[in-house]
Design a protein around this motif. Structure first.
Motif, PDB file in Angstrom:
ATOM      1  N   ASN A 108       0.807  -1.239   0.000  1.00 51.43           N
ATOM      2  CA  ASN A 108       0.000   0.000   0.000  1.00 51.43           C
ATOM      3  C   ASN A 108       0.835   1.282   0.000  1.00 51.43           C
ATOM      4  OD1 ASN A 108      -2.472  -1.383  -0.095  1.00 51.43           O
ATOM      5  ND2 ASN A 108      -2.482  -1.645   2.118  1.00 51.43           N
ATOM      6  N   GLU A 109       1.884   1.371   0.816  1.00 54.91           N
ATOM      7  CA  GLU A 109       2.741   2.564   0.852  1.00 54.91           C
ATOM      8  C   GLU A 109       4.200   2.124   0.797  1.00 54.91           C
ATOM      9  OE1 GLU A 109       1.588   5.545   0.659  1.00 54.91           O
ATOM     10  OE2 GLU A 109      -0.542   5.121   1.050  1.00 54.91           O
ATOM     11  N   VAL A 110       5.030   2.949   0.158  1.00 51.84           N
ATOM     12  CA  VAL A 110       6.439   2.575   0.001  1.00 51.84           C
ATOM     13  C   VAL A 110       7.151   2.489   1.343  1.00 51.84           C
ATOM     14  CG1 VAL A 110       7.355   4.920  -0.289  1.00 51.84           C
ATOM     15  CG2 VAL A 110       8.464   2.980  -1.463  1.00 51.84           C
ATOM     16  N   THR A 111       6.630   3.172   2.356  1.00 55.96           N
ATOM     17  CA  THR A 111       7.241   3.137   3.688  1.00 55.96           C
ATOM     18  C   THR A 111       6.852   1.902   4.491  1.00 55.96           C
ATOM     19  OG1 THR A 111       5.403   4.492   4.515  1.00 55.96           O
ATOM     20  CG2 THR A 111       7.409   5.645   3.848  1.00 55.96           C
ATOM     21  N   ASN A 112       5.885   1.121   3.991  1.00 55.45           N
ATOM     22  CA  ASN A 112       5.434  -0.069   4.717  1.00 55.45           C
ATOM     23  C   ASN A 112       6.582  -1.069   4.836  1.00 55.45           C
ATOM     24  OD1 ASN A 112       4.337  -3.043   4.336  1.00 55.45           O
ATOM     25  ND2 ASN A 112       2.769  -1.906   5.445  1.00 55.45           N
ATOM     26  N   GLY A 113       6.805  -1.537   6.049  1.00 56.46           N
ATOM     27  CA  GLY A 113       7.945  -2.423   6.293  1.00 56.46           C
ATOM     28  C   GLY A 113       7.567  -3.860   6.558  1.00 56.46           C
ATOM     29  N   THR A 114       6.408  -4.304   6.092  1.00 60.90           N
ATOM     30  CA  THR A 114       5.973  -5.692   6.315  1.00 60.90           C
ATOM     31  C   THR A 114       7.047  -6.680   5.862  1.00 60.90           C
ATOM     32  OG1 THR A 114       3.659  -5.076   6.053  1.00 60.90           O
ATOM     33  CG2 THR A 114       4.204  -7.402   5.800  1.00 60.90           C
ATOM     34  N   PHE A 115       7.590  -6.445   4.687  1.00 63.94           N
ATOM     35  CA  PHE A 115       8.634  -7.319   4.157  1.00 63.94           C
ATOM     36  C   PHE A 115       9.948  -6.543   4.072  1.00 63.94           C
ATOM     37  CE2 PHE A 115       4.760  -8.846   1.765  1.00 63.94           C
ATOM     38  CZ  PHE A 115       4.512  -9.913   2.611  1.00 63.94           C
ATOM     39  N   GLY A 116      11.020  -7.158   4.541  1.00 62.80           N
ATOM     40  CA  GLY A 116      12.325  -6.528   4.470  1.00 62.80           C
ATOM     41  C   GLY A 116      12.975  -6.767   3.119  1.00 62.80           C
ATOM     42  N   TYR A 117      14.147  -6.174   2.937  1.00 65.95           N
ATOM     43  CA  TYR A 117      14.902  -6.370   1.703  1.00 65.95           C
ATOM     44  C   TYR A 117      15.401  -7.799   1.606  1.00 65.95           C
ATOM     45  CZ  TYR A 117      14.953  -1.382   0.615  1.00 65.95           C
ATOM     46  OH  TYR A 117      14.591  -0.108   0.273  1.00 65.95           O
ATOM     47  N   GLN A 118      15.393  -8.293   0.371  1.00 65.34           N
ATOM     48  CA  GLN A 118      15.926  -9.627   0.107  1.00 65.34           C
ATOM     49  C   GLN A 118      16.894  -9.549  -1.061  1.00 65.34           C
ATOM     50  OE1 GLN A 118      13.462 -13.066   0.114  1.00 65.34           O
ATOM     51  NE2 GLN A 118      11.844 -12.142   1.347  1.00 65.34           N
ATOM     52  N   TRP A 119      17.881 -10.407  -1.023  1.00 60.90           N
ATOM     53  CA  TRP A 119      18.848 -10.456  -2.112  1.00 60.90           C
ATOM     54  C   TRP A 119      18.278 -11.221  -3.300  1.00 60.90           C
ATOM     55  CZ3 TRP A 119      22.986  -7.479  -2.114  1.00 60.90           C
ATOM     56  CH2 TRP A 119      23.506  -7.036  -0.893  1.00 60.90           C
ATOM     57  N   VAL A 120      18.517 -10.683  -4.485  1.00 63.56           N
ATOM     58  CA  VAL A 120      18.231 -11.421  -5.727  1.00 63.56           C
ATOM     59  C   VAL A 120      19.557 -12.023  -6.163  1.00 63.56           C
ATOM     60  CG1 VAL A 120      17.462 -11.258  -8.109  1.00 63.56           C
ATOM     61  CG2 VAL A 120      16.347  -9.884  -6.351  1.00 63.56           C
ATOM     62  N   VAL A 121      19.686 -13.321  -5.963  1.00 64.54           N
ATOM     63  CA  VAL A 121      20.948 -14.014  -6.197  1.00 64.54           C
ATOM     64  C   VAL A 121      21.098 -14.300  -7.691  1.00 64.54           C
ATOM     65  CG1 VAL A 121      22.327 -16.054  -5.626  1.00 64.54           C
ATOM     66  CG2 VAL A 121      20.831 -15.011  -3.897  1.00 64.54           C
ATOM     67  N   ARG A 122      22.264 -14.033  -8.200  1.00 66.78           N
ATOM     68  CA  ARG A 122      22.518 -14.193  -9.644  1.00 66.78           C
ATOM     69  C   ARG A 122      22.191 -15.605 -10.109  1.00 66.78           C
ATOM     70  NH1 ARG A 122      28.547 -12.768 -10.381  1.00 66.78           N
ATOM     71  NH2 ARG A 122      28.069 -13.227 -12.573  1.00 66.78           N
TER      72      ARG A 122
END
Length: 450
Positions: free
Chosen positions: A388-402
């Motif tokens: 819903n909003e770019v500030t929403n932190g429900t999901f954290g950053y994840q790596w996209v592995v090559r």
């Protein structure tokens, strides 16, 4: 002598392949007589000719138009119920149920033909038999030519049946039927109402197609509704019903095709949902002019069919937080739909693509993505999904592995109310273009049933 022999063979061939209409112009052939006249002159069809006159239908099949009559013989008409013979409207509908528009020859029915009848019903003709709903009569004499059509003699009668929608209206006290008949949209300007089951799911009054309709008993329908209600939570005032809920409940009660005997255990709804059919749950079978109704005391289905996965393709974004020049839709043979989306070189922290997801059910979803770094940069990159909003932190950053092509679990999210959901694919919160690239093949929302 060889030439004479060849000419003789050709003459024999063309004589054998003559069309029924060629006989129309032969002197003394009955094809110069009208349909009604032929019926009156045939000692096997005089009773049907009399019904034509009595019902007033005889006057309808004069003039320049052509018709086909599947005429019951006098013997066949002995089975005509008094309730039809002594009721003018019922008699007219019965007679019209045996007369089709245009000419239909038996030789043309190499595949079953759907024939529009004068009473608005659609019957089936396969060259040897004539069928209405699940009833069938056989042709005893075929292709009797008249100057305004063709007659086939049949050894039985086809009583016209009401269509599924008409039967539902007659049985409006049934909870299932009442629910569907009251699915109304009312135009606020004209005050004209339309039934959105007919317009958005299927028109069960349509005589040109055949259907199977599940009419649940009142108790079974209430149980069915309650089982689904939790997946359509809404914020409407008490007493108002969410339209999506009514559609979700009703849409899989209408099935493709007419299934009369030896039904398979699984059928497809008009919405292509697999429906489980247990003959032991059938209370009554009602044959209609455009299919069949099964009254059932239980309705079996899988929740995963009624509340399906939601797939959001990466390339189908609705908005971009910055310049579209940095967004590339890439053709990829391995990608869902043959394409994915790549965003790079934008120089913006938390750059994001917005996806509007309609019709998300009120349920917990497992969230997955497929994001493939196929060496577009020589390192892994970070990205995340915001709700819903770019500030929403429900999901954290994840790596996209090559060079990882597998689907990746992102996390769980509970949707509180049925409706629209907004997902934002968000880059790393840095301006360095070496680290803020992002990519997406698709996001998948899988409902969790506990």
């Amino acid at each position: 002598m060889n030439k004479i022999f060849i000419y003789a063979i050709i003459l024999i061939f063309f004589g054998a392949c003559s069309d029924p209409w060629d006989d129309r112009y032969q002197t003394g052939n009955d094809s110069d007589k009208a349909l009604v006249q032929l019926l009156e002159n045939d000692p096997e069809l005089t009773d049907f000719a009399e019904l034509l006159r009595t019902s007033g239908v005889a006057a309808e099949i004069t003039g320049n138009k052509s018709y086909t009559i599947w005429a019951p013989t006098n013997t066949a008409l002995q089975a005509l119920p008094a309730s039809i013979r002594n009721n003018s409207e019922a008699l007219k509908s019965f007679v019209r149920n045996h007369i089709g528009f245009l000419e239909s020859f038996s030789s043309e029915a190499t595949e079953p033909l759907r024939i529009k009848m004068l009473n608005g019903k659609t019957n089936t003709f396969d060259g040897n038999s004539f069928q209405s709903s699940n009833a069938s009569v056989n042709l005893t004499t075929k292709d009797i030519l008249a100057k305004n059509g063709v007659i086939h003699k049949v050894n039985g009668i086809l009583e016209p049946k009401e269509n599924i929608w008409e039967i539902m209206q007659q049985e409006a006290s049934n909870a299932t039927n009442s629910y569907i008949l009251n699915m109304l949209d009312i135009n606020p300007i004209t005050n004209v109402s339309t039934n959105y089951f007919q317009t958005e799911i299927v028109d069960l009054s349509n005589e040109d197609s055949v259907y199977t309709y599940i009419m649940l008993t009142d108790a079974a329908f209430e149980n069915f509704k309650e089982e689904l209600k939790v997946y359509y939570k809404d914020t409407l005032p008490e007493g108002e019903i969410l339209k999506a809920y009514t559609l979700g409940v009703a849409k899989d009660l209408a099935l493709k095709g007419a299934q009369y005997d030896e039904l398979p255990s699984k059928l497809l709804s008009v919405d292509s949902v697999e429906v489980y059919f247990d003959q032991a749950n059938v209370v009554e079978q009602i044959n209609a002019s455009n299919g069949v109704i099964y009254v059932m005391d239980k309705f079996d289905f899988k929740l995963s069919d009624k509340i399906p996965n939601i797939i959001i393709e990466g390339e189908d974004f609705d908005a971009v937080s910055g310049s579209r020049d940095r967004v590339s839709i890439r053709p990829r043979s391995w990608a869902s739909g043959g394409r994915d989306v790549l965003v790079r070189g934008h120089g913006t922290a938390s750059f994001h693509l917005t996806y509007h997801v309609p019709n998300a059910n009120s349920v917990k979803y497992n969230v997955y993505w497929r994001a493939v770094n196929d060496d577009y940069i020589p390192r892994d990159n970070e990205q995340r999904i915001a709700i819903n909003e770019v500030t929403n932190g429900t999901f954290g950053y994840q790596w996209v592995v090559r060079n990882t092509f597998e689907e990746v679990f992102v996390g769980e999210y509970e949707v509180d109310s049925y409706g629209n959901l907004k997902l934002l694919l968000t880059s790393a919160s840095v301006t360095n273009n070496d680290w803020n690239t992002m990519v997406l093949d698709y996001i998948r929302l899988e409902p969790v049933f506990e």
